[in-house]
Design a protein around this motif. Structure first.
Motif, PDB file in Angstrom:
ATOM      1  N   ASN A  37      22.002   1.451 -54.390  1.00  0.00           N
ATOM      2  CA  ASN A  37      20.589   1.844 -54.360  1.00  0.00           C
ATOM      3  C   ASN A  37      20.252   2.574 -53.075  1.00  0.00           C
ATOM      4  OD1 ASN A  37      17.981   1.993 -55.503  1.00  0.00           O
ATOM      5  ND2 ASN A  37      17.325   0.137 -54.456  1.00  0.00           N
ATOM      6  N   ALA A  38      21.148   3.513 -52.708  1.00  0.00           N
ATOM      7  CA  ALA A  38      20.994   4.286 -51.469  1.00  0.00           C
ATOM      8  C   ALA A  38      20.845   3.346 -50.277  1.00  0.00           C
ATOM      9  CB  ALA A  38      19.818   5.255 -51.555  1.00  0.00           C
ATOM     10  N   TYR A  39      21.808   2.418 -50.183  1.00  0.00           N
ATOM     11  CA  TYR A  39      21.817   1.425 -49.093  1.00  0.00           C
ATOM     12  C   TYR A  39      20.477   0.698 -49.012  1.00  0.00           C
ATOM     13  CZ  TYR A  39      26.095   3.661 -47.208  1.00  0.00           C
ATOM     14  OH  TYR A  39      27.363   4.166 -47.042  1.00  0.00           O
ATOM     15  N   GLY A  40      19.905   0.390 -50.171  1.00  0.00           N
ATOM     16  CA  GLY A  40      18.649  -0.346 -50.218  1.00  0.00           C
ATOM     17  C   GLY A  40      17.402   0.487 -50.055  1.00  0.00           C
ATOM     18  N   HIS A  41      17.546   1.793 -49.900  1.00  0.00           N
ATOM     19  CA  HIS A  41      16.392   2.657 -49.628  1.00  0.00           C
ATOM     20  C   HIS A  41      15.764   3.246 -50.889  1.00  0.00           C
ATOM     21  CE1 HIS A  41      18.211   2.342 -45.674  1.00  0.00           C
ATOM     22  NE2 HIS A  41      17.132   2.881 -45.140  1.00  0.00           N
ATOM     23  N   GLY A  42      16.398   3.014 -52.036  1.00  0.00           N
ATOM     24  CA  GLY A  42      15.869   3.548 -53.287  1.00  0.00           C
ATOM     25  C   GLY A  42      16.617   4.790 -53.705  1.00  0.00           C
ATOM     26  N   LEU A  43      17.402   4.678 -54.773  1.00  0.00           N
ATOM     27  CA  LEU A  43      18.257   5.786 -55.203  1.00  0.00           C
ATOM     28  C   LEU A  43      17.444   7.023 -55.572  1.00  0.00           C
ATOM     29  CD1 LEU A  43      21.041   6.911 -56.044  1.00  0.00           C
ATOM     30  CD2 LEU A  43      20.661   5.873 -58.301  1.00  0.00           C
ATOM     31  N   PRO A 216      27.120   4.112 -36.787  1.00  0.00           N
ATOM     32  CA  PRO A 216      28.401   3.549 -37.227  1.00  0.00           C
ATOM     33  C   PRO A 216      29.082   2.723 -36.138  1.00  0.00           C
ATOM     34  CG  PRO A 216      28.290   5.913 -37.656  1.00  0.00           C
ATOM     35  CD  PRO A 216      27.155   5.575 -36.752  1.00  0.00           C
ATOM     36  N   PHE A 217      28.684   2.922 -34.898  1.00  0.00           N
ATOM     37  CA  PHE A 217      29.279   2.182 -33.780  1.00  0.00           C
ATOM     38  C   PHE A 217      28.175   1.744 -32.822  1.00  0.00           C
ATOM     39  CE2 PHE A 217      29.349   6.681 -33.026  1.00  0.00           C
ATOM     40  CZ  PHE A 217      30.286   7.217 -33.890  1.00  0.00           C
ATOM     41  N   PRO A 218      27.353   0.785 -33.252  1.00  0.00           N
ATOM     42  CA  PRO A 218      26.170   0.421 -32.460  1.00  0.00           C
ATOM     43  C   PRO A 218      26.494  -0.182 -31.107  1.00  0.00           C
ATOM     44  CG  PRO A 218      26.499  -1.116 -34.281  1.00  0.00           C
ATOM     45  CD  PRO A 218      27.420   0.031 -34.507  1.00  0.00           C
ATOM     46  N   GLN A 219      27.683  -0.767 -30.942  1.00  0.00           N
ATOM     47  CA  GLN A 219      28.024  -1.344 -29.646  1.00  0.00           C
ATOM     48  C   GLN A 219      28.317  -0.255 -28.607  1.00  0.00           C
ATOM     49  OE1 GLN A 219      27.533  -4.577 -29.699  1.00  0.00           O
ATOM     50  NE2 GLN A 219      27.244  -4.367 -31.904  1.00  0.00           N
ATOM     51  N   ALA A 220      28.735   0.913 -29.082  1.00  0.00           N
ATOM     52  CA  ALA A 220      29.103   2.000 -28.167  1.00  0.00           C
ATOM     53  C   ALA A 220      27.996   3.029 -28.007  1.00  0.00           C
ATOM     54  CB  ALA A 220      30.388   2.679 -28.663  1.00  0.00           C
ATOM     55  N   LYS A 221      27.291   3.317 -29.110  1.00  0.00           N
ATOM     56  CA  LYS A 221      26.278   4.372 -29.054  1.00  0.00           C
ATOM     57  C   LYS A 221      25.175   4.021 -30.053  1.00  0.00           C
ATOM     58  CE  LYS A 221      27.091   9.058 -27.552  1.00  0.00           C
ATOM     59  NZ  LYS A 221      27.824  10.317 -27.756  1.00  0.00           N
ATOM     60  N   SER A 222      23.950   4.038 -29.572  1.00  0.00           N
ATOM     61  CA  SER A 222      22.827   3.692 -30.438  1.00  0.00           C
ATOM     62  C   SER A 222      22.512   4.839 -31.393  1.00  0.00           C
ATOM     63  CB  SER A 222      21.588   3.372 -29.604  1.00  0.00           C
ATOM     64  OG  SER A 222      21.087   4.560 -29.002  1.00  0.00           O
ATOM     65  N   ALA A 223      21.762   4.513 -32.433  1.00  0.00           N
ATOM     66  CA  ALA A 223      21.319   5.549 -33.361  1.00  0.00           C
ATOM     67  C   ALA A 223      20.510   6.613 -32.638  1.00  0.00           C
ATOM     68  CB  ALA A 223      20.515   4.920 -34.493  1.00  0.00           C
ATOM     69  N   GLU A 331      20.119  -3.355 -33.698  1.00  0.00           N
ATOM     70  CA  GLU A 331      19.915  -4.405 -32.701  1.00  0.00           C
ATOM     71  C   GLU A 331      19.695  -5.756 -33.368  1.00  0.00           C
ATOM     72  OE1 GLU A 331      16.752  -5.581 -29.144  1.00  0.00           O
ATOM     73  OE2 GLU A 331      16.905  -3.486 -29.812  1.00  0.00           O
ATOM     74  N   VAL A 332      18.879  -5.770 -34.408  1.00  0.00           N
ATOM     75  CA  VAL A 332      18.633  -7.009 -35.148  1.00  0.00           C
ATOM     76  C   VAL A 332      19.916  -7.485 -35.812  1.00  0.00           C
ATOM     77  CG1 VAL A 332      17.286  -8.060 -37.009  1.00  0.00           C
ATOM     78  CG2 VAL A 332      16.227  -6.360 -35.502  1.00  0.00           C
ATOM     79  N   ALA A 333      20.648  -6.554 -36.407  1.00  0.00           N
ATOM     80  CA  ALA A 333      21.890  -6.915 -37.087  1.00  0.00           C
ATOM     81  C   ALA A 333      22.902  -7.508 -36.112  1.00  0.00           C
ATOM     82  CB  ALA A 333      22.476  -5.687 -37.783  1.00  0.00           C
ATOM     83  N   THR A 334      23.031  -6.899 -34.947  1.00  0.00           N
ATOM     84  CA  THR A 334      23.980  -7.404 -33.961  1.00  0.00           C
ATOM     85  C   THR A 334      23.620  -8.830 -33.544  1.00  0.00           C
ATOM     86  OG1 THR A 334      24.468  -5.190 -33.125  1.00  0.00           O
ATOM     87  CG2 THR A 334      24.931  -7.036 -31.653  1.00  0.00           C
ATOM     88  N   THR A 338      25.897  -9.342 -37.811  1.00  0.00           N
ATOM     89  CA  THR A 338      26.212  -8.517 -38.975  1.00  0.00           C
ATOM     90  C   THR A 338      25.997  -7.049 -38.620  1.00  0.00           C
ATOM     91  OG1 THR A 338      25.805  -8.227 -41.357  1.00  0.00           O
ATOM     92  CG2 THR A 338      23.889  -8.770 -39.980  1.00  0.00           C
ATOM     93  N   ILE A 339      25.838  -6.196 -39.621  1.00  0.00           N
ATOM     94  CA  ILE A 339      25.662  -4.767 -39.434  1.00  0.00           C
ATOM     95  C   ILE A 339      24.416  -4.311 -40.186  1.00  0.00           C
ATOM     96  CG2 ILE A 339      28.096  -4.246 -38.993  1.00  0.00           C
ATOM     97  CD1 ILE A 339      28.432  -3.568 -41.942  1.00  0.00           C
ATOM     98  N   SER A 340      23.891  -3.173 -39.775  1.00  0.00           N
ATOM     99  CA  SER A 340      22.646  -2.699 -40.383  1.00  0.00           C
ATOM    100  C   SER A 340      22.794  -2.422 -41.870  1.00  0.00           C
ATOM    101  CB  SER A 340      22.150  -1.444 -39.661  1.00  0.00           C
ATOM    102  OG  SER A 340      23.103  -0.391 -39.745  1.00  0.00           O
TER     103      SER A 340
END
Length: 357
Positions: A37-43, A216-223, A331-334, A338-340
């Motif tokens: 479902n488009a990663y929960g965003h609505g297909l 894809p790599f939140p520990q190294a680089k933020s969105a 940030e919440v996922a970490t 878990t992951i976003s």
């Protein structure tokens, strides 16, 4: 009045994130990945927003692909796990669905049908992920069988650690060895590859999480550092305020005990809405635009937040942002271990969704 929780989907941000993928991927064509479902965003809303930008859409669910075709979508559709049974093949042909073939039985089903020569297929190579895909001998046999029917193919693989320390070079080398002497187009890059190894995405790249504003790599680089904008913002309100004396606890299991007098806000959001139950005390949250922390266990319909250091007028009816604009889902996922991706996909059907854009 309805319960105050709601999710906002920012289609302007979605289109912006696609433009970031396009810029990094260079001349490669782009499959917008819209599975789950488009990663929960609505297909449907995601496809509508990206229709004029994406070269095609990639998903897994056959029934959703058929629904897109019946709604009038003519763009290419890539089915990332191919057919699950021989009875799927006529539906793939009728609806012009491009299968990713990863085992011999799928190829046999296709060859036993009247597969149109002008409809290509993807051959998935196992270069080290070790989930799905052909080895070298099976790849050669599959290519030969398709060539005998004049069916074009694209050679595809999936990187196991494009977002991690091992990188992609070891799999790229295996891919090059397996495809030596072959001239077919390739599909190699997911979001991490597009952003970290843009020269290695192949002819068709497959952006997923980056489209939705996750790193894809939140520990190294933020969105934000990757120029990605949040697409989903989950908001609710404080519905009650409690006072705690030093030594008192709150919530199931009494896992949080106050070490001083405290004000605690009760938020209309819980794990039945998709908020991670395993988010620990101290997970960041925005109350009236100000950063504070969660307290104690998340319950089915509610969670608790620390109001002690916020102005006294911050109380019932004040807005709360669980993740999204102003508070990255990563940030919440970490904080929840878990992951976003999981946060987005877990958004519950009972949460109303509003579009922006």
């Amino acid at each position: 009045m309805p319960r105050p929780i709601r999710a906002f989907i920012d289609l302007f941000a979605l289109r912006h994130n696609f433009s970031v993928a396009r810029r990094h991927a260079g001349s490669a064509r782009l499959w917008a990945v819209v599975k789950a479902n488009a990663y929960g965003h609505g297909l449907e809303r995601t496809v509508r927003a990206l229709h004029d930008l994406a070269d095609g859409f990639a998903l897994i669910e056959l029934e959703r692909a058929i629904a897109l075709r019946e709604a009038g979508l003519t763009k290419p559709l890539l089915m990332l796990e191919g057919c699950y049974a021989a009875s799927d093949v006529p539906l793939f042909i009728r609806h012009r669905l491009i299968p990713v073939i990863h085992r011999r039985e799928q190829l046999d089903w296709l060859l036993a049908s009247r597969w149109p020569a002008e409809l290509p297929v993807y051959l998935k190579l196992n270069t080290g992920m070790n989930r799905l895909g052909f080895d070298t001998a099976a790849l050669l046999n599959a290519k030969s069988a398709l060539a005998g029917r004049h069916i074009d193919c694209v050679l595809m693989t999936h990187f196991a650690d494009a977002d991690g320390p091992r990188g992609i070079d070891w799999q790229l080398e295996r891919f090059r060895v397996m495809t030596s002497g072959m001239s077919e187009p390739t599909s190699l890059g997911n979001s991490a590859t597009i952003l970290r190894y843009p020269e290695s995405v192949g002819d068709w790249a497959r952006p997923g999480i980056m489209l939705y504003g996750g790193s894809p790599f939140p520990q190294a680089k933020s969105a934000a550092e990757l120029e990605l904008r949040p697409v989903m913002t989950l908001q609710s309100e404080i519905v009650a305020v409690q006072g705690l004396a030093a030594g008192e606890s709150i919530g199931y299991g009494c896992t949080f005990v106050a070490d001083r007098p405290m004000r605690v806000g009760i938020v209309a959001c819980g794990y039945a809405d998709g908020y991670p139950r395993h988010a620990v005390t101290g997970t960041s949250i925005l109350v009236a635009g100000q950063r504070t922390r969660t307290l104690g266990r998340v319950s089915m319909d509610k969670l608790c937040v620390d109001l002690t250091d916020l102005p006294p007028e911050v109380g019932a009816g004040v807005p709360v942002t669980l993740w999204g604009e102003g508070l990255p889902a990563d940030e919440v996922a970490t904080a929840a271990g878990t992951i976003s991706y999981e946060l987005f996909c877990a958004l519950a059907p009972r949460v109303p969704v509003m579009e922006i854009g």
